[in-house]
Motif scaffolding. Structure first.
Motif: not given
Length: 248
Positions: A74-81, A122-127
């Protein structure tokens, strides 16, 4: 489709392999997580000419390690899907022969594993204000199953309930969470289990399928790809039934 990174958990599974191929053809960078190093590496090699592919070898049932690996992804790739495809059980076990261990294992694979991936991503997606999460349930989780057992059916029903709650909580953020409930799909594993049944059992099962046949992997993939797409932005908390009429 905008080239957004997709994380596929259980990527080497029969349906998810072709979901990965479909996303790769659209140009989405992929992170493929699976415990079968040989299978997931072979899939990455197959798709490497189409898009950027990273492989993570891991098992979501090893909770402590999975939490660390998923946080790093999640930190490295920041997946949106995010597509959660871990699970599956072809064992027909009557309730009298089930043990607590069956419930613990299938809940860990299907529910806890799915939860861990969502909690990480999900937190990264939400941001970012955008996210597509697709969870795998089963027609058995909607009703009952000719193909599995009560432990598996109970776990898949839990995936559906969890999906709806998370969809509700994430709805204001631009992140949608949906679930696909496949019926009998002729993946390699399911087809192998099917061939081991005697003809009378096969006839009995097929008689209960309105279409009179199993679905193909290609038929299982299309709805998943749609839920991963930009066009699915107003669909959340939905259960997409892909079962040839087994459950309506």
């Amino acid at each position: 489709m905008t080239a957004r990174t997709a994380l596929l958990v259980g990527a080497a599974g029969g349906i998810l392999r072709e979901v990965a191929a479909g996303l790769a053809e659209q140009g989405a960078p992929l992170v493929l997580l699976d415990r079968d190093e040989a299978a997931v590496s072979a899939l990455a090699d197959r798709l490497a000419d189409l898009t950027k592919v990273d492989v993570v070898v891991g098992d979501v049932t090893d909770v402590a390690v999975a939490e660390r690996q998923l946080a790093e992804v999640a930190d490295r790739h920041k997946p949106a899907v995010l597509v959660n495809g871990v699970g599956g059980d072809t064992r027909v076990i009557g309730y009298a022969d089930l043990e607590v261990a069956h419930f613990e294992q299938t809940y860990l694979e299907n529910v806890i594993g799915t939860f861990l991936a969502i909690k990480a991503c999900a937190p990264g997606m939400a941001r970012a204000g955008y996210g597509r999460i697709v969870n795998f349930a089963s027609a058995g989780g909607r009703t009952y199953s000719h193909f599995n057992n009560a432990a598996y059916v109970g776990a898949k029903a839990a995936v559906i309930g969890m999906t709806k709650q998370m969809a509700y909580e994430l709805a204001p953020s631009g992140v949608v969470v949906n679930v696909v409930a496949h019926g009998p799909i002729a993946t390699e594993r399911v087809a192998g289990a099917w061939e081991r049944r005697d003809p009378a059992q096969k006839e009995q099962v097929l008689s209960r399928l309105p279409m009179g046949r199993m679905g193909t992997v290609a038929e299982a993939v299309g709805s998943v790809l749609h839920l991963c797409s930009e066009g699915a932005g107003y669909t959340t908390g939905a259960v997409i039934d892909i079962n040839g009429g087994l459950y309506m």
